[in-house]
Scaffold this motif. Structure first.
Motif, PDB file in Angstrom:
ATOM      1  N   THR A 194      26.314  27.207  65.741  1.00  0.00           N
ATOM      2  CA  THR A 194      25.764  26.653  66.988  1.00  0.00           C
ATOM      3  C   THR A 194      24.795  27.635  67.631  1.00  0.00           C
ATOM      4  O   THR A 194      24.021  27.256  68.493  1.00  0.00           O
ATOM      5  CB  THR A 194      26.892  26.340  67.976  1.00  0.00           C
ATOM      6  N   LEU A 195      24.892  28.889  67.224  1.00  0.00           N
ATOM      7  CA  LEU A 195      24.014  29.927  67.769  1.00  0.00           C
ATOM      8  C   LEU A 195      23.310  30.636  66.617  1.00  0.00           C
ATOM      9  O   LEU A 195      23.936  30.875  65.589  1.00  0.00           O
ATOM     10  CB  LEU A 195      24.838  30.969  68.559  1.00  0.00           C
ATOM     11  N   VAL A 197      20.437  28.851  69.144  1.00  0.00           N
ATOM     12  CA  VAL A 197      20.135  27.452  69.381  1.00  0.00           C
ATOM     13  C   VAL A 197      18.878  27.056  68.622  1.00  0.00           C
ATOM     14  O   VAL A 197      17.843  27.689  68.740  1.00  0.00           O
ATOM     15  CB  VAL A 197      19.917  27.219  70.897  1.00  0.00           C
TER      16      VAL A 197
ATOM     17  N   ASP B  56      29.834  31.213  67.763  1.00  0.00           N
ATOM     18  CA  ASP B  56      28.778  30.580  66.961  1.00  0.00           C
ATOM     19  C   ASP B  56      29.262  29.335  66.216  1.00  0.00           C
ATOM     20  O   ASP B  56      28.506  28.718  65.472  1.00  0.00           O
ATOM     21  CB  ASP B  56      28.185  31.587  65.972  1.00  0.00           C
ATOM     22  N   VAL B  59      30.411  24.679  70.692  1.00  0.00           N
ATOM     23  CA  VAL B  59      29.350  24.172  71.552  1.00  0.00           C
ATOM     24  C   VAL B  59      29.970  23.292  72.634  1.00  0.00           C
ATOM     25  O   VAL B  59      30.930  22.561  72.381  1.00  0.00           O
ATOM     26  CB  VAL B  59      28.253  23.420  70.753  1.00  0.00           C
ATOM     27  N   ARG B  97      27.577  28.290  74.063  1.00  0.00           N
ATOM     28  CA  ARG B  97      26.399  27.452  74.231  1.00  0.00           C
ATOM     29  C   ARG B  97      26.796  26.169  74.974  1.00  0.00           C
ATOM     30  O   ARG B  97      27.731  25.478  74.580  1.00  0.00           O
ATOM     31  CB  ARG B  97      25.851  27.095  72.844  1.00  0.00           C
ATOM     32  N   HIS B  99      25.325  22.551  76.923  1.00  0.00           N
ATOM     33  CA  HIS B  99      24.262  21.619  77.275  1.00  0.00           C
ATOM     34  C   HIS B  99      24.630  20.912  78.574  1.00  0.00           C
ATOM     35  O   HIS B  99      25.477  20.028  78.600  1.00  0.00           O
ATOM     36  CB  HIS B  99      24.014  20.629  76.137  1.00  0.00           C
TER      37      HIS B  99
END
Ligand code: SF4
Lengths: 202, 481
Positions: A194-195, A197, B56, B59, B97, B99
């Motif tokens: 996910t990173l 982005v 990582d 999300v 992360r 959104h």
């Protein structure tokens, strides 16, 4: 989770049976965003009554709760355990418990021990005669001692071992950290992350 | 002996094999996070002084509480605002992360993974939300988890799990026009019941499933949980590869070739054995609708409200009686005579481009029935943008519908989009529980096509009824039909 071997504190008698988790913590408190800070929510409606046991001085800070039959039945909310813990309870002793409550308690380091009806009555009698009396719960020997008398309690071997070792599920899994790291080293390189982005076409 | 798709994905993710009845430790490839079930998990990490093992592979998005109007203004409801603000603070603190509302990738958590190319065949996906089963459409093993497990995945990127049983749900034959993936899954749930899948991972198979788009497969896998299953899966094929290719996070170049090579090994072996099997004939299905208060209480739209006395099982009979009372329906009433107050097109079941396009094609150039409120809520900001680029927003607003911003919205009414007590709604979402869309609200689960036809006619209707209406109108005016 902290390791537990013996717990000592005020013996707090809750002389009621069939206390379900809705009574331990009403649904209105489930909208909160924390796992702590539920002490004011514990037994919320009963605490409006000044005569309620937790409103009495020797019992205002928790300790070891001694309850009647079928404590913690009903809804599965883990919040019931969080509220008891936040109020200052380290253990709950009683003759029979809701299964899900007992499971949640084990995950969160709240000792739940099963005692006989006679032991429950004897412990309540100690509190009546001597409010604020101390009780010592010994997980090694599975005994609870108050008023000079030791009573046996039951707790399953696996939960007892985890409490004695201070192992929550996460800590248990982390014992396999080498295996996790080894697994990670072998993951295919094409698996996504996910990173950083990656922005798609806007 | 051969293995099923589910068993292959499971085996690929065993970190430690459990012995003597202990669970297996399973590696998690993707952890999706939203504001409702994460705050206590983050708090737990903080208390224990732990970090996320793999930011990582994590999300987060905002969906359950977000408003679908005035998204540039502060959120009105203080509890909703607090949950959103808490997620933002946690994401910043732990480096996750996120959104947020207003971001082009914000939306219902089960749309975000697929549209970013993070949801792929053969991966494991978890989220503190039961409809995580949606991601199984790609041939991923995906399931919902509780708050303690969310914390466990954050800290260890694994979960201790006992293997599931497998059930094959084979749907053969060709769907008639006007019958969709939603009708397939509603029929499956009506057939096996809301508890029929308990303990199982479903694998949807057969020619009718192969013929579906990825979006249709997501609709089906999404509602596996409504049959009690932990997850639902569809084997990856060329349709899957074409959908995934070129998504932002999908593998590229040589990685892509390696990935596809692996994905092609995933489908269930011919000699594999399932623990249970169910068969459905797709060619017999009609547009479907629920009449009760659980997703298993459904029937073909051409049928009537059932008589509780017709149920042999006493528990089912009592449930039907209670449901009809709550829904204010009498036995024997043709389902098509039931008028609705609201039509909701949205939710992680049916809020993707294919759903919106299908609904728009039916209503284009028409007017909604008088007095009916029509709410169209794209599942993600990305879908909203694509729909607007295709001019769908104009089709909806010309029709008289409200075109909203992305989120869960009226699927569960945690934001202001709710039914009033006694209001009746034809909804493309997945749960018709008492009060789910607002206290006292009454929900009929339908496909986007049925929702659109119902919005035109004002009573529960299928696209077939519109064709009939057109013929009758033509006859009355003496035109050639
Ligand atoms: S749209 Fe509905 S079912 Fe889907 S995640 Fe949101 S609340 Fe849950």
């Amino acid at each position: 989770m902290e390791k537990i071997s013996t717990l000592t504190g005020p013996l707090v008698p809750l002389e009621r049976s069939n206390v379900d988790t809705d009574q331990i913590i009403p649904a209105v408190f489930l909208k909160r965003v924390t796992k702590t800070g539920y002490d004011d929510a514990l037994f919320h409606s009963w605490r409006q009554d000044p005569e309620f046991v937790l409103n009495q001085e020797p019992y205002k800070h928790g300790g070891v709760l001694v309850v009647g039959h079928d404590f913690g039945t009903g809804s599965s909310r883990e919040h019931a355990v969080w509220a008891l813990r936040d109020f200052g309870f380290t253990a709950v002793l009683g003759p029979r418990f809701g299964e899900i409550f007992r499971g949640n308690a084990g995950k969160q380091g709240l000792l739940v021990g099963q005692i006989s009806d006679e032991a429950k009555e004897a412990l309540w009698a100690v509190a009546r005669a001597n409010p604020g009396a101390e009780i010592t719960v010994d997980l090694e020997t599975r005994t609870a001692t108050a008023g000079g008398v030791a009573h046996d309690f039951q707790i399953d071997d696996y939960t007892r071992w985890r409490l004695l070792e201070g192992l929550d599920d996460i800590a248990l899994t982390l014992r396999d950290e080498d295996a996790i790291a080894a697994f990670e080293a072998k993951r295919p390189s094409w698996l996504p992350q996910t990173l950083p982005v990656e922005r798609g076409a806007q | 002996m051969g293995r099923t798709l589910a068993e292959k994905v499971w085996d690929d993710h065993v970190v430690v094999k459990g012995e003597d009845g202990a669970p297996d430790l399973i590696y998690i490839d993707l952890h999706l996070v939203h504001e409702v079930t994460s705050p206590q998990a983050f708090d737990g990490l903080r208390q224990a002084g732990r970090q996320l093992r793999r930011v990582d592979l994590t999300v987060a998005t905002e969906d359950h509480n977000t408003p679908t109007l005035d998204i540039d203004k502060p959120i009105q409801d203080p509890t909703s605002r607090k949950q959103i603000e808490t997620l933002r603070a946690n994401a910043a603190e732990f480096g996750v992360r996120l959104h947020s509302l207003g971001d082009a990738e914000q939306g219902i958590v089960h749309l975000v993974g697929p549209q970013l190319g993070l949801t792929l065949p053969g991966v494991t996906v978890v989220c503190g939300d039961s409809h995580t089963s949606t991601h199984g459409a790609f041939g991923a093993m995906a399931f919902g988890i509780g708050t303690s497990e969310v914390e466990h995945v954050m800290a260890t990127q694994t979960l201790p799990l006992k293997p599931f049983k497998t059930m094959a749900i084979t749907v053969e034959g060709e769907l008639r026009p006007g019958v969709t993936a939603k009708d397939i899954i509603l029929a499956v749930i009506a057939k096996i019941g809301t508890g029929g899948g308990a303990g199982y991972v479903f694998e949807y198979r057969g020619s009718a499933i192969r013929a579906l788009s990825i979006e249709g497969r997501m609709t089906i896998c999404n509602m596996s949980i409504e049959a009690g299953a932990r997850a639902g899966m569809v084997a990856p094929d060329e349709t899957t590869f074409a959908y995934v290719k070129d998504k932002p996070h999908a593998p590229k170049g040589a990685d892509w070739d390696a990935a596809v090579e692996h994905w092609k090994t995933l489908p269930t072996d011919d000699d594999a054995v399932f623990d249970a099997e169910v068969f459905i004939d797709a060619s017999e299905l009609e547009p479907f609708v629920t009449w009760g208060t659980n997703p298993g209480q459904g029937a073909s739209l051409s049928a009537s409200v059932p008589d509780p006395a017709s149920f042999a099982d006493p528990t089912e009979r009592a449930a039907a009686e209670r449901a009809l009372e709550y829904m204010d329906l009498e036995p024997g009433r043709p389902l098509k005579t039931i008028p609705v107050d609201t039509v909701f097109i949205g939710s992680c079941t049916n809020s993707r481009m294919e759903d919106l396009t299908a609904a728009a094609d039916i209503i284009r150039g028409k007017q909604k029935a008088e007095g009916v409120r029509v709410l169209v809520v794209p599942g993600s900001a990305r879908v909203r943008l694509e729909a607007e680029a295709a001019g769908l927003d104009k089709v909806f607003t010309d029709f008289g519908a409200e075109w909203r911003f992305a989120g869960c919205s009226m699927c569960l009414g945690m934001n202001p989009d709710q039914l009033a007590p006694g209001e009746r709604c034809a909804s493309t979402s997945n749960r018709n529980f008492e009060g789910r869309q607002g206290k006292g609200g009454r929900t009929h689960l339908v496909s986007p096509l049925v929702a659109a036809a119902t919005a035109i006619r004002g009573t529960l209707s299928s696209p077939w009824d519109l064709a009939q209406d057109a013929e009758v109108a033509a006859f009355a005016t003496g035109e050639d039909a």
